[in-house]
Design a protein around this motif. Structure first.
Motif, PDB file in Angstrom:
ATOM      1  N   PRO A   1       0.840  -1.199   0.000  1.00 53.96           N
ATOM      2  CA  PRO A   1       0.000   0.000   0.000  1.00 53.96           C
ATOM      3  C   PRO A   1       0.877   1.252   0.000  1.00 53.96           C
ATOM      4  O   PRO A   1       2.040   1.214   0.413  1.00 53.96           O
ATOM      5  CB  PRO A   1      -0.781  -0.117   1.315  1.00 53.96           C
ATOM      6  CG  PRO A   1      -0.668  -1.547   1.721  1.00 53.96           C
ATOM      7  CD  PRO A   1       0.655  -2.023   1.203  1.00 53.96           C
ATOM      8  N   LYS A   2       0.327   2.342  -0.456  1.00 52.84           N
ATOM      9  CA  LYS A   2       1.071   3.602  -0.436  1.00 52.84           C
ATOM     10  C   LYS A   2       1.419   3.957   1.001  1.00 52.84           C
ATOM     11  O   LYS A   2       0.582   3.896   1.891  1.00 52.84           O
ATOM     12  CB  LYS A   2       0.240   4.705  -1.080  1.00 52.84           C
ATOM     13  CG  LYS A   2       0.057   4.520  -2.579  1.00 52.84           C
ATOM     14  CD  LYS A   2      -0.750   5.653  -3.196  1.00 52.84           C
ATOM     15  CE  LYS A   2      -0.909   5.447  -4.702  1.00 52.84           C
ATOM     16  NZ  LYS A   2      -1.722   6.525  -5.331  1.00 52.84           N
ATOM     17  N   GLY A   3       2.673   4.310   1.191  1.00 49.88           N
ATOM     18  CA  GLY A   3       3.150   4.632   2.530  1.00 49.88           C
ATOM     19  C   GLY A   3       3.783   3.461   3.250  1.00 49.88           C
ATOM     20  O   GLY A   3       4.345   3.620   4.333  1.00 49.88           O
ATOM     21  N   TYR A   4       3.700   2.277   2.659  1.00 47.05           N
ATOM     22  CA  TYR A   4       4.261   1.076   3.281  1.00 47.05           C
ATOM     23  C   TYR A   4       5.325   0.434   2.394  1.00 47.05           C
ATOM     24  O   TYR A   4       5.602  -0.759   2.505  1.00 47.05           O
ATOM     25  CB  TYR A   4       3.140   0.072   3.579  1.00 47.05           C
ATOM     26  CG  TYR A   4       2.170   0.562   4.620  1.00 47.05           C
ATOM     27  CD1 TYR A   4       2.392   0.323   5.976  1.00 47.05           C
ATOM     28  CD2 TYR A   4       1.034   1.281   4.258  1.00 47.05           C
ATOM     29  CE1 TYR A   4       1.500   0.773   6.937  1.00 47.05           C
ATOM     30  CE2 TYR A   4       0.132   1.740   5.207  1.00 47.05           C
ATOM     31  CZ  TYR A   4       0.372   1.494   6.552  1.00 47.05           C
ATOM     32  OH  TYR A   4      -0.510   1.944   7.510  1.00 47.05           O
ATOM     33  N   GLU A   5       5.908   1.227   1.513  1.00 39.43           N
ATOM     34  CA  GLU A   5       6.938   0.716   0.612  1.00 39.43           C
ATOM     35  C   GLU A   5       8.192   0.325   1.392  1.00 39.43           C
ATOM     36  O   GLU A   5       8.425   0.820   2.494  1.00 39.43           O
ATOM     37  CB  GLU A   5       7.299   1.779  -0.426  1.00 39.43           C
ATOM     38  CG  GLU A   5       6.198   2.097  -1.417  1.00 39.43           C
ATOM     39  CD  GLU A   5       5.195   3.132  -0.911  1.00 39.43           C
ATOM     40  OE1 GLU A   5       4.241   3.447  -1.632  1.00 39.43           O
ATOM     41  OE2 GLU A   5       5.379   3.613   0.239  1.00 39.43           O
ATOM     42  N   PRO A   6       9.017  -0.562   0.824  1.00 37.51           N
ATOM     43  CA  PRO A   6      10.262  -0.946   1.484  1.00 37.51           C
ATOM     44  C   PRO A   6      11.231   0.226   1.588  1.00 37.51           C
ATOM     45  O   PRO A   6      11.077   1.244   0.909  1.00 37.51           O
ATOM     46  CB  PRO A   6      10.825  -2.049   0.581  1.00 37.51           C
ATOM     47  CG  PRO A   6      10.171  -1.831  -0.749  1.00 37.51           C
ATOM     48  CD  PRO A   6       8.816  -1.269  -0.453  1.00 37.51           C
ATOM     49  N   ASN A   7      12.238   0.056   2.417  1.00 32.41           N
ATOM     50  CA  ASN A   7      13.266   1.063   2.643  1.00 32.41           C
ATOM     51  C   ASN A   7      13.922   1.477   1.323  1.00 32.41           C
ATOM     52  O   ASN A   7      14.229   0.642   0.483  1.00 32.41           O
ATOM     53  CB  ASN A   7      14.309   0.504   3.614  1.00 32.41           C
ATOM     54  CG  ASN A   7      15.437   1.455   3.894  1.00 32.41           C
ATOM     55  OD1 ASN A   7      16.377   1.559   3.118  1.00 32.41           O
ATOM     56  ND2 ASN A   7      15.348   2.145   5.011  1.00 32.41           N
ATOM     57  N   SER A   8      14.150   2.773   1.155  1.00 32.23           N
ATOM     58  CA  SER A   8      14.679   3.287  -0.114  1.00 32.23           C
ATOM     59  C   SER A   8      16.080   2.772  -0.421  1.00 32.23           C
ATOM     60  O   SER A   8      16.413   2.505  -1.579  1.00 32.23           O
ATOM     61  CB  SER A   8      14.674   4.820  -0.105  1.00 32.23           C
ATOM     62  OG  SER A   8      15.448   5.321   0.976  1.00 32.23           O
ATOM     63  N   SER A   9      16.913   2.610   0.605  1.00 35.25           N
ATOM     64  CA  SER A   9      18.275   2.112   0.360  1.00 35.25           C
ATOM     65  C   SER A   9      18.253   0.639  -0.040  1.00 35.25           C
ATOM     66  O   SER A   9      19.045   0.198  -0.881  1.00 35.25           O
ATOM     67  CB  SER A   9      19.155   2.313   1.600  1.00 35.25           C
ATOM     68  OG  SER A   9      18.673   1.561   2.696  1.00 35.25           O
ATOM     69  N   VAL A  10      17.329  -0.125   0.540  1.00 36.23           N
ATOM     70  CA  VAL A  10      17.169  -1.532   0.154  1.00 36.23           C
ATOM     71  C   VAL A  10      16.658  -1.612  -1.273  1.00 36.23           C
ATOM     72  O   VAL A  10      17.118  -2.436  -2.070  1.00 36.23           O
ATOM     73  CB  VAL A  10      16.209  -2.253   1.118  1.00 36.23           C
ATOM     74  CG1 VAL A  10      15.912  -3.670   0.617  1.00 36.23           C
ATOM     75  CG2 VAL A  10      16.789  -2.306   2.519  1.00 36.23           C
ATOM     76  N   THR A  11      15.730  -0.733  -1.614  1.00 36.09           N
ATOM     77  CA  THR A  11      15.191  -0.702  -2.974  1.00 36.09           C
ATOM     78  C   THR A  11      16.282  -0.387  -3.986  1.00 36.09           C
ATOM     79  O   THR A  11      16.361  -1.012  -5.051  1.00 36.09           O
ATOM     80  CB  THR A  11      14.067   0.345  -3.081  1.00 36.09           C
ATOM     81  OG1 THR A  11      13.006  -0.008  -2.169  1.00 36.09           O
ATOM     82  CG2 THR A  11      13.506   0.411  -4.494  1.00 36.09           C
ATOM     83  N   ALA A  12      17.145   0.562  -3.657  1.00 36.68           N
ATOM     84  CA  ALA A  12      18.245   0.920  -4.557  1.00 36.68           C
ATOM     85  C   ALA A  12      19.177  -0.270  -4.770  1.00 36.68           C
ATOM     86  O   ALA A  12      19.608  -0.554  -5.892  1.00 36.68           O
ATOM     87  CB  ALA A  12      19.001   2.113  -3.996  1.00 36.68           C
ATOM     88  N   ALA A  13      19.484  -0.982  -3.684  1.00 38.23           N
ATOM     89  CA  ALA A  13      20.357  -2.158  -3.795  1.00 38.23           C
ATOM     90  C   ALA A  13      19.685  -3.249  -4.614  1.00 38.23           C
ATOM     91  O   ALA A  13      20.330  -3.903  -5.451  1.00 38.23           O
ATOM     92  CB  ALA A  13      20.703  -2.674  -2.398  1.00 38.23           C
ATOM     93  N   ALA A  14      18.383  -3.450  -4.401  1.00 38.13           N
ATOM     94  CA  ALA A  14      17.646  -4.481  -5.140  1.00 38.13           C
ATOM     95  C   ALA A  14      17.623  -4.176  -6.628  1.00 38.13           C
ATOM     96  O   ALA A  14      17.749  -5.080  -7.464  1.00 38.13           O
ATOM     97  CB  ALA A  14      16.223  -4.592  -4.594  1.00 38.13           C
ATOM     98  N   LYS A  15      17.462  -2.905  -6.970  1.00 38.00           N
ATOM     99  CA  LYS A  15      17.470  -2.515  -8.386  1.00 38.00           C
ATOM    100  C   LYS A  15      18.825  -2.799  -9.019  1.00 38.00           C
ATOM    101  O   LYS A  15      18.900  -3.250 -10.167  1.00 38.00           O
ATOM    102  CB  LYS A  15      17.125  -1.027  -8.508  1.00 38.00           C
ATOM    103  CG  LYS A  15      15.661  -0.717  -8.235  1.00 38.00           C
ATOM    104  CD  LYS A  15      15.373   0.777  -8.376  1.00 38.00           C
ATOM    105  CE  LYS A  15      13.893   1.069  -8.152  1.00 38.00           C
ATOM    106  NZ  LYS A  15      13.590   2.527  -8.246  1.00 38.00           N
ATOM    107  N   GLN A  16      19.888  -2.571  -8.256  1.00 38.81           N
ATOM    108  CA  GLN A  16      21.227  -2.828  -8.771  1.00 38.81           C
ATOM    109  C   GLN A  16      21.453  -4.331  -8.980  1.00 38.81           C
ATOM    110  O   GLN A  16      21.982  -4.753 -10.008  1.00 38.81           O
ATOM    111  CB  GLN A  16      22.277  -2.267  -7.811  1.00 38.81           C
ATOM    112  CG  GLN A  16      23.717  -2.435  -8.280  1.00 38.81           C
ATOM    113  CD  GLN A  16      24.000  -1.750  -9.597  1.00 38.81           C
ATOM    114  OE1 GLN A  16      23.457  -0.679  -9.880  1.00 38.81           O
ATOM    115  NE2 GLN A  16      24.853  -2.356 -10.420  1.00 38.81           N
ATOM    116  N   PHE A  17      21.045  -5.133  -7.995  1.00 43.65           N
ATOM    117  CA  PHE A  17      21.181  -6.592  -8.116  1.00 43.65           C
ATOM    118  C   PHE A  17      20.374  -7.109  -9.302  1.00 43.65           C
ATOM    119  O   PHE A  17      20.809  -7.998 -10.028  1.00 43.65           O
ATOM    120  CB  PHE A  17      20.719  -7.282  -6.827  1.00 43.65           C
ATOM    121  CG  PHE A  17      21.628  -7.073  -5.646  1.00 43.65           C
ATOM    122  CD1 PHE A  17      23.001  -7.048  -5.799  1.00 43.65           C
ATOM    123  CD2 PHE A  17      21.104  -6.904  -4.373  1.00 43.65           C
ATOM    124  CE1 PHE A  17      23.850  -6.859  -4.717  1.00 43.65           C
ATOM    125  CE2 PHE A  17      21.927  -6.723  -3.274  1.00 43.65           C
ATOM    126  CZ  PHE A  17      23.304  -6.700  -3.443  1.00 43.65           C
TER     127      PHE A  17
END
Length: 350
Positions: free
Chosen positions: A216-232
């Protein structure tokens, strides 16, 4: 006489061949796992995570299927620190460590000072002199990092507010057992952007798995984790989809996954969270959009609003196999971090 000679030669060759296979297995892995901490899967590459799973599958086969006694941790002790209550993590660790011949010691906040009457630095040094490893279930990831910095023994994350790596290893072992492989499968996470999701995001792409995420909006994962996941994901050529639409996330998925909407420490937010997560319950309607071979995972404990009974108790639900695998994977982690053990069974296909 000739028959006995041939038998002796065959036995000797068989023993030599097995030793050679074990040597190849050890050389193939050639991984530096012994003595390391497991705070997050971000710091482990694909081959290292696969080795954890290989050791776990090997121990499960040898002990459960063949009935062998494998005392690889005989003479070793484990400190188990729990700031939060636990069923699966505590039971899997205690029974698994003991099954391998070791001695687990359970400590709650009533038994250990943990930064209150004694600093984390001092606690880490005391435990390093008395035990061979520490598994800690804490609120703050920073506490684990400080323990790891000051301890001279491996520190294992039994769950923090940021990550839950040992849960995800159990999930991957369960998926591998069911499908026979991991590469190319699609996982769909439908729920909160929490610690369990963070651990999936930091590891799925390393297996070549696609990941769909709906929160849901407002419950997204941590932005730094998201950045790492996008890189992987970019490095592995896998798909990472992030959406607020649970049905979009479920589309074409092999594995549907969710978790509690109200984690420990969030009880005061329960009413608001249940309102915000309306439409996120996984039902048979959700599964109609998934791949024909869909399965369902949940790390437990489960609430009916997260997934209905029809899905949760269906033949395609792997939740209880997943729960049992918590034991085998924590055993695999402990053996890998505390010994030089090489698996004796064939390496699974990942």
């Amino acid at each position: 006489m000739l028959y006995h000679l041939r038998t002796m030669i065959s036995a000797a060759w068989g023993q030599s061949n097995r030793s050679f296979v074990r040597h190849l297995q050890s050389s193939h892995s050639n991984l530096q796992l012994k003595g390391r901490d497991l705070l997050t899967l971000k710091n482990y590459n694909a081959e290292e995570i696969k080795h954890f799973l290989w050791v776990s599958a090997d121990l499960k086969h040898r002990i459960k299927q063949k009935g062998e006694y494998v005392p690889l941790l005989q003479g070793k002790s484990l400190a188990m620190i729990f700031e939060k209550r636990s069923t699966r993590t505590r039971l899997s660790t205690e029974t698994g460590f003991a099954l391998l011949g070791g001695h687990p010691c359970f400590l709650t906040t009533q038994d250990i000072h943990l930064g209150v009457n004694e600093s984390l630095k001092d606690t880490a040094r005391v435990l390093s002199g008395m035990t061979d490893a520490v598994l800690a279930r804490v609120y703050h990831q920073s506490d684990l990092e400080l323990l790891a910095k000051e301890a001279s023994i491996p520190i294992v994350n039994g769950l923090s507010d940021d990550y839950h790596p040992i849960q995800i290893l159990a999930d991957y072992l369960t998926i591998q057992e069911h499908y026979g492989y991991l590469k190319g499968l699609t996982i769909s996470w439908i729920g909160d952007g929490n610690n369990v999701l963070h651990s999936i995001m930091l590891s799925a792409a390393k297996f070549g798995m696609n990941l769909h995420i709906a929160t849901p909006k407002g419950y997204e994962p941590n932005s730094s984790v998201t950045a790492a996941a996008k890189q992987f994901s970019k490095e592995s050529g896998t798909k990472l989809l992030m959406t607020n639409d649970p049905l979009e996330a479920a589309s074409g998925s092999n594995i549907l996954v969710t978790d509690t909407w109200v984690s420990m420490g969030q009880e005061e937010e329960k009413k608001k969270r249940l309102q915000d997560f309306k439409g996120y319950q996984i039902t048979m309607q959700t599964t109609k959009l998934a791949a024909p071979d869909w399965t369902f995972l949940h790390c437990l404990p489960r609430k009916p609003e997260e997934v209905d009974d029809e899905v949760f108790y269906s033949p395609k639900s792997l939740v209880f196999q997943e729960a049992e695998n918590r034991k085998w994977t924590i055993m695999g982690v402990m053996v890998s971090l505390l010994t030089d053990y090489s698996p004796q069974t064939q390496r699974p296909t990942f």
